[in-house]
Design an enzyme around this catalytic site. Structure first.
Site, PDB file in Angstrom:
ATOM      1  N   TYR A 177       0.844  -1.196   0.000  1.00 11.48           N
ATOM      2  CA  TYR A 177       0.000   0.000   0.000  1.00 11.48           C
ATOM      3  C   TYR A 177       0.878   1.243   0.000  1.00 11.48           C
ATOM      4  CZ  TYR A 177      -4.457   2.416   0.795  1.00 11.48           C
ATOM      5  OH  TYR A 177      -5.591   3.190   0.658  1.00 11.48           O
TER       6      TYR A 177
ATOM      7  N   HIS B 281       6.108  -3.943 -12.773  1.00 10.41           N
ATOM      8  CA  HIS B 281       7.468  -3.908 -13.337  1.00 10.41           C
ATOM      9  C   HIS B 281       7.872  -5.353 -13.591  1.00 10.41           C
ATOM     10  CE1 HIS B 281      11.511  -2.875 -14.284  1.00 10.41           C
ATOM     11  NE2 HIS B 281      12.036  -3.128 -13.101  1.00 10.41           N
TER      12      HIS B 281
ATOM     13  N   GLU C 219      17.051   4.225 -16.509  1.00 11.30           N
ATOM     14  CA  GLU C 219      17.508   4.600 -15.169  1.00 11.30           C
ATOM     15  C   GLU C 219      19.021   4.756 -15.109  1.00 11.30           C
ATOM     16  OE1 GLU C 219      14.001   2.249 -12.640  1.00 11.30           O
ATOM     17  OE2 GLU C 219      15.986   1.362 -12.882  1.00 11.30           O
TER      18      GLU C 219
ATOM     19  N   GLY D 216       2.399   6.932  -8.056  1.00 13.87           N
ATOM     20  CA  GLY D 216       1.088   6.605  -7.522  1.00 13.87           C
ATOM     21  C   GLY D 216       0.195   7.799  -7.225  1.00 13.87           C
TER      22      GLY D 216
ATOM     23  N   MET E  20      13.041  -6.114  -4.804  1.00 15.43           N
ATOM     24  CA  MET E  20      13.939  -6.992  -4.074  1.00 15.43           C
ATOM     25  C   MET E  20      13.268  -7.769  -2.950  1.00 15.43           C
ATOM     26  SD  MET E  20      16.858  -7.090  -5.540  1.00 15.43           S
ATOM     27  CE  MET E  20      16.016  -6.955  -7.116  1.00 15.43           C
ATOM     28  N   VAL E  21      12.080  -7.362  -2.530  1.00 17.93           N
ATOM     29  CA  VAL E  21      11.373  -8.130  -1.496  1.00 17.93           C
ATOM     30  C   VAL E  21      10.283  -9.014  -2.094  1.00 17.93           C
ATOM     31  CG1 VAL E  21      11.860  -6.368   0.232  1.00 17.93           C
ATOM     32  CG2 VAL E  21       9.687  -6.307  -0.978  1.00 17.93           C
TER      33      VAL E  21
ATOM     34  N   GLN F 295       2.318   3.097  -5.548  1.00 15.56           N
ATOM     35  CA  GLN F 295       1.416   2.516  -6.542  1.00 15.56           C
ATOM     36  C   GLN F 295       0.284   1.740  -5.882  1.00 15.56           C
ATOM     37  OE1 GLN F 295       1.253   2.889  -9.832  1.00 15.56           O
ATOM     38  NE2 GLN F 295       3.079   4.161 -10.007  1.00 15.56           N
TER      39      GLN F 295
ATOM     40  N   GLU G 186      24.113  27.138 -12.050  1.00 15.36           N
ATOM     41  CA  GLU G 186      24.262  26.968 -13.496  1.00 15.36           C
ATOM     42  C   GLU G 186      24.118  25.524 -13.956  1.00 15.36           C
ATOM     43  OE1 GLU G 186      24.143  29.415 -15.435  1.00 15.36           O
ATOM     44  OE2 GLU G 186      24.320  30.909 -13.851  1.00 15.36           O
TER      45      GLU G 186
ATOM     46  N   ASP H 105      13.436  -0.011 -19.104  1.00 18.32           N
ATOM     47  CA  ASP H 105      13.318   0.702 -17.831  1.00 18.32           C
ATOM     48  C   ASP H 105      14.675   0.785 -17.131  1.00 18.32           C
ATOM     49  OD1 ASP H 105      11.325   1.715 -15.634  1.00 18.32           O
ATOM     50  OD2 ASP H 105      12.618   0.294 -14.598  1.00 18.32           O
TER      51      ASP H 105
END
Length: 332
Positions: free
Chosen positions: A25, A109, A196, A135, A85-86, A28, A228, A192
């Site tokens: 939760y 993804h 990155e 999200g 990764m989880v 996204q 700059e 993707d």
């Protein structure tokens, strides 16, 4: 040309009588859950028991919240909206034994499917709906009756209706209002990661730091160098974002046009292009994925060191001081 699906191409009936389980939760997860719920879809949110704060927030938003394995049990669509990764550990411990025949495993993804960190059974559908925006924007556009362009892909089509269900999901979060582009898990994942590493995060950050260092080493004040090479970048990026690269050229001064067009290619040379190709190859072969997976297994020693170096770069100190002079910005 890419296939683009609109509202008329998607039908929420493919989610009628089904339960969509949103795992997570966060950015996204909350947007997908709320949008689907507001579209009349039966939604349950799966969260770890220890995450009391998120659990309370989801319930306050009117969501039905359950423990991960309970939420997944019997669900027709399970959307994995937690960090890459989880995901594998959560899938193994809480999801895989709860998958029923004909269910759909959904992603935003493609990393874990493409690189085989999650290998679903053959009796489920595997699809992806990936909004091309954060999200909060997905939620805000939905509430305003609009949508955020998204990607859709089907990796495994056991039921023969995976695309229809995925498009129904996309419609439920408001994506088909803007347009949903068909892709593959391979294409989404590899492009993707490339964006990155070469452009959005890696390339831009290194360009800024090297420009800053060059000016400071030449004796210019770091405050002026910051303005700059970093601060004004947003002005340029906004012009490109809103109307493309030529829109930017049309808006800047003639001196900036000529200097940029004649000198830019001296910075980004054919050697740069060759390095881009090498980085793409590392992504395509899975070399980068293996490196990142092993880095996580080892406790992220390289990652943590690099992050510390970024945090301690002189541009960060001077930037914090200068941003304090800008009342329109959120304070650090």
């Amino acid at each position: 040309m890419a296939k683009i699906y609109r509202d008329a191409d998607a039908d929420l009936k493919y989610l009628d009588g089904k339960t969509v389980c949103i795992i997570g939760y966060g950015s996204q997860g909350h947007a997908h859950a709320l949008n689907l719920k507001d579209s009349g879809v039966n939604v349950v949110v799966g969260l770890p028991e220890w995450d009391k704060a998120t659990w309370e927030r989801a319930e306050k938003d009117g969501m039905v919240v359950k423990k991960l394995s309970e939420a997944a049990d019997g669900a027709d669509v399970i959307a994995m909206l937690i960090p890459d990764m989880v995901q594998p550990a959560v899938y193994r411990e809480h999801i895989q034994d709860k998958l029923k025949e004909g269910a759909m495993l959904m992603f935003a993804h493609g990393f874990n499917i493409h690189y085989n960190q999650i290998v679903p059974p053959e009796y489920v559908d595997v699809a992806m709906v990936a909004p091309k925006g954060p999200g909060p924007l997905v939620r805000r556009m939905y509430v305003e009756g609009k949508g955020v362009p998204s990607l859709v892909a089907v990796e495994q089509n056991y039921t023969g209706k995976a695309l229809e269900v995925a498009l129904a999901y996309a419609k439920g979060i408001g994506a088909t209002r803007a347009g949903v582009i068909e892709t593959t898990f391979k294409e989404e994942t590899e492009t993707d990661l490339f964006g990155e590493q070469v452009d959005l995060c890696g390339g831009v950050a290194e360009m800024i730091k090297m420009s800053f260092e060059t000016l400071v080493e030449a004796g210019y004040q770091p405050e002026i160098a910051y303005f700059e090479v970093l601060h004004e970048l947003k002005l340029i990026v906004d012009l490109i974002y809103e109307g493309g690269i030529y829109n930017m050229w049309s808006a800047v001064s003639e001196t900036a046009k000529y200097g940029g067009m004649t000198r830019g290619k001296r910075i980004f040379t054919e050697q740069t292009r060759e390095e881009m190709r090498k980085i793409l190859k590392e992504i395509q072969t899975g070399e980068f994925a293996r490196e990142w997976i092993l880095e996580n297994m080892a406790g992220r020693p390289v990652y943590n060191k690099l992050l510390q170096m970024e945090r301690e770069h002189p541009i960060e100190k001077i930037g914090k001081e200068l941003r304090a002079m800008m009342p329109w910005l959120k304070k650090d």
